[in-house]
Scaffold this motif. Structure first.
Motif: not given
Length: 220
Positions: A10, A14, A55-56, A59-60, A62, A68-69, A72
């Protein structure tokens, strides 16, 4: 326990997303350095489990971020330096991000944005037009909307990190934090956070504050 191989992958995704065309050094040493930091023995809440949860949630959320990266990477660095008896953890974490990401080939503008986001976690109060900041802060604070047993485990882990603080001092300090959070117009800034987390988080915070405000019973 978090799967470190999954976490390494992950981080690499990112980092590569933030670097863009051209690449850079192998992500693995940077990931391993961060994983080692998140495993330090003084951590009880700010652990790999917390990192994975943040991190999860990124993702939800983003779709609400501009980059987003970058968010992250900010999640990876936001508690990379964590000593409970120090007040400058966020600043030291931001400086670590600046050094590491620059060396790892992330463009200066994106490196600066990661560091800015890490520093934002001091207040968790992003501006109305700060989409990246809103996603990171919502992801970090989503633990406040946990079910009762998970919320109790969270508060116990936070207390364990501050085991060296006397009970009355800790209760007063923690109550101040809860009042500040409850005083914010919104705990969560993304539409998802406001819809799914806001009400439960405020319920949990008010319940914890009430408990902290109840005088401790003297020993029998």
């Amino acid at each position: 326990m978090a799967d470190t191989d999954v976490l390494r992958a992950r981080f690499a995704r990112a980092l590569e997303g933030a670097r863009g065309p051209g690449g850079g050094p192998d992500p693995a040493p940077y990931a391993d350095n961060l994983l080692g930091r998140w495993r330090e023995p003084q951590r009880h809440y700010h652990t790999l489990a917390h990192l994975t949860a943040v991190l999860d949630r990124v993702d939800t959320l983003e779709e609400h971020a501009d980059d987003p990266d970058v968010v992250r990477l900010a999640a990876w660095f936001h508690d990379a330096v964590y000593l409970p008896d120090r007040s400058e953890n966020e600043e030291r974490s931001a400086r670590l991000a600046e050094r590491a990401l620059s060396e790892a080939g992330v463009p200066a503008e994106r490196t600066s944005e990661v560091a800015r986001l890490v520093r934002l976690t001091v207040t968790h109060d992003p501006a109305d037009d700060d989409r990246n900041g809103q996603v990171l802060c919502d992801a970090d604070l989503a633990v406040l909307a946990s079910p009762p047993s998970a919320y109790a485990a969270y508060t116990a882990a936070v207390r364990e990190e501050y085991h060296f603080v006397p009970n009355d001092v800790f209760r007063e300090g923690r109550a101040d934090v809860l009042r500040r959070l409850l005083g914010l117009p919104h705990l969560f800034r993304t539409p998802h956070g406001q819809e799914h987390w806001e009400a439960t988080a405020r319920y949990n915070l008010r319940g914890e504050l009430e408990m902290l405000s109840t005088p401790a019973m003297p020993p029998a």
